[in-house]
Design a protein around this motif. Structure first.
Motif, PDB file in Angstrom:
ATOM      1  N   SER A  86      68.649 -54.278  34.157  1.00  0.00           N
ATOM      2  CA  SER A  86      68.445 -54.927  32.983  1.00  0.00           C
ATOM      3  C   SER A  86      67.104 -55.318  32.661  1.00  0.00           C
ATOM      4  O   SER A  86      66.707 -55.494  31.603  1.00  0.00           O
ATOM      5  CB  SER A  86      69.833 -55.938  32.782  1.00  0.00           C
ATOM      6  N   ARG A  87      66.413 -56.085  33.987  1.00  0.00           N
ATOM      7  CA  ARG A  87      65.225 -56.539  33.487  1.00  0.00           C
ATOM      8  C   ARG A  87      64.099 -55.384  33.433  1.00  0.00           C
ATOM      9  O   ARG A  87      63.089 -55.400  33.176  1.00  0.00           O
ATOM     10  CB  ARG A  87      65.013 -57.267  34.928  1.00  0.00           C
ATOM     11  N   LEU A  88      64.559 -54.308  33.999  1.00  0.00           N
ATOM     12  CA  LEU A  88      63.372 -53.269  34.289  1.00  0.00           C
ATOM     13  C   LEU A  88      63.580 -52.100  33.080  1.00  0.00           C
ATOM     14  O   LEU A  88      62.394 -51.559  32.823  1.00  0.00           O
ATOM     15  CB  LEU A  88      63.464 -52.343  35.673  1.00  0.00           C
ATOM     16  N   ALA A  89      64.741 -52.123  32.447  1.00  0.00           N
ATOM     17  CA  ALA A  89      64.794 -51.330  31.335  1.00  0.00           C
ATOM     18  C   ALA A  89      63.960 -51.508  30.117  1.00  0.00           C
ATOM     19  O   ALA A  89      63.707 -52.750  29.864  1.00  0.00           O
ATOM     20  CB  ALA A  89      66.402 -51.204  30.840  1.00  0.00           C
ATOM     21  N   PRO A  90      63.355 -50.566  29.619  1.00  0.00           N
ATOM     22  CA  PRO A  90      62.281 -50.824  28.528  1.00  0.00           C
ATOM     23  C   PRO A  90      63.076 -51.426  27.286  1.00  0.00           C
ATOM     24  O   PRO A  90      64.236 -51.295  27.179  1.00  0.00           O
ATOM     25  CB  PRO A  90      61.929 -49.423  28.067  1.00  0.00           C
ATOM     26  N   LYS A  91      62.608 -52.539  26.786  1.00  0.00           N
ATOM     27  CA  LYS A  91      63.098 -53.146  25.654  1.00  0.00           C
ATOM     28  C   LYS A  91      62.430 -53.258  24.189  1.00  0.00           C
ATOM     29  O   LYS A  91      60.963 -53.291  24.633  1.00  0.00           O
ATOM     30  CB  LYS A  91      63.497 -54.678  25.769  1.00  0.00           C
ATOM     31  N   LYS A  92      62.714 -53.186  23.222  1.00  0.00           N
ATOM     32  CA  LYS A  92      62.109 -53.092  22.100  1.00  0.00           C
ATOM     33  C   LYS A  92      61.051 -54.516  21.962  1.00  0.00           C
ATOM     34  O   LYS A  92      61.521 -55.452  21.961  1.00  0.00           O
ATOM     35  CB  LYS A  92      62.687 -53.207  20.791  1.00  0.00           C
ATOM     36  N   GLY A  93      59.841 -54.197  21.730  1.00  0.00           N
ATOM     37  CA  GLY A  93      59.042 -55.543  21.664  1.00  0.00           C
ATOM     38  C   GLY A  93      58.448 -55.918  23.217  1.00  0.00           C
ATOM     39  O   GLY A  93      57.682 -56.898  22.881  1.00  0.00           O
ATOM     40  N   ARG A  94      58.976 -55.310  24.188  1.00  0.00           N
ATOM     41  CA  ARG A  94      58.302 -55.663  25.536  1.00  0.00           C
ATOM     42  C   ARG A  94      58.518 -54.553  26.529  1.00  0.00           C
ATOM     43  O   ARG A  94      59.282 -53.644  26.344  1.00  0.00           O
ATOM     44  CB  ARG A  94      59.560 -56.771  26.011  1.00  0.00           C
ATOM     45  N   GLU A  95      57.120 -54.538  27.069  1.00  0.00           N
ATOM     46  CA  GLU A  95      57.009 -53.635  28.038  1.00  0.00           C
ATOM     47  C   GLU A  95      56.955 -54.101  29.431  1.00  0.00           C
ATOM     48  O   GLU A  95      56.259 -55.218  29.492  1.00  0.00           O
ATOM     49  CB  GLU A  95      55.722 -52.591  27.743  1.00  0.00           C
ATOM     50  N   LEU A  96      57.688 -53.393  30.382  1.00  0.00           N
ATOM     51  CA  LEU A  96      57.514 -53.826  31.782  1.00  0.00           C
ATOM     52  C   LEU A  96      55.912 -53.790  32.227  1.00  0.00           C
ATOM     53  O   LEU A  96      55.549 -54.806  32.813  1.00  0.00           O
ATOM     54  CB  LEU A  96      58.377 -53.028  32.899  1.00  0.00           C
TER      55      LEU A  96
END
Length: 228
Positions: free
Chosen positions: A212-222
């Protein structure tokens, strides 16, 4: 003591020559082969454009620092064949990596190239791990270089209070990058949880938390690393 005759050695010599030629990109067969990035043809590299000019051999993509306001605090900007089509078949490329204070270029590999880095500013803790699980690590400062052998897991970490930056050179036009955390926990389709739980000796809840922490999220890039 066994004595070898020349005819008996020929297969081994041929094998040695062959292996020597697969250590990096294949040699070119003409002066230039500027990549036609629009072509649908798939080859080991890119097909050649008929017409080209000086802009195919130049870029300013690594001229300025890139933003490092992401989770890892680092940014890789590649000057490979995808940005400089004239690199096609030439077997070299560069990247610029910028680090915020505390920034990390997480453990990763380049399957197709050895990497040598030059410190532009700041200082970094760098290291690679051999196949015998031996860590080779040191702190390098402005003006120093360090080499990461082809295919071995390596990292860079800015432990300082000021930004840092390096130029990385590769003996491949497209060295490829596999970030170990993202490769294992954020690939598509996903690696089965039971593989990860057994490999890392952790529970399913821990695996799901990491994913969940590494999955790409809208507005945030790992880590906004360019796909190579």
């Amino acid at each position: 003591m066994m004595m070898w005759r020349v005819p008996e050695l020929l297969p081994f010599l041929a094998l040695g020559l062959f292996l020597g030629h697969v250590a990096a990109d294949p040699d070119m067969l003409q002066d230039v082969c500027v990549a036609d990035l629009s072509s649908a043809v798939k080859v080991n590299g890119f097909p050649c454009k008929v017409a080209f000019n000086a802009s195919d051999f130049s870029t300013d993509v690594i001229a300025k620092p890139g933003p490092t306001n992401n989770t890892m605090g680092s940014l890789v900007t590649a000057a490979n064949v995808l940005k400089v089509p004239g690199l096609n078949t030439l077997g070299v490329s560069l990247s610029r990596i910028d680090y915020a204070p505390g920034g990390l270029n997480p453990p990763h590999t380049h399957p197709r190239a050895t990497e040598i880095v030059f410190i532009l500013e700041g200082e970094l803790e760098v290291g690679f791990i051999s196949t015998a699980n031996v860590l080779v690590s040191k702190t390098i400062k402005q003006g120093e270089v360090f080499v990461f052998p082809r295919g071995l897991v390596h990292f860079q970490k800015n432990n300082g209070n000021v930004p840092a930056a390096i130029i990385a050179a590769f003996n491949s036009q497209l060295p490829g990058t596999q970030s170990i955390p993202a490769t294992l926990f954020a690939c598509t389709p996903a690696v089965p949880d039971n593989v990860l739980t057994k490999a890392f000796q952790i529970g399913t809840k821990e695996v799901e938390k990491i994913k969940s922490r590494l999955a790409p999220k809208k507005g945030r890039e790992l880590r906004p690393i360019e796909i190579q």
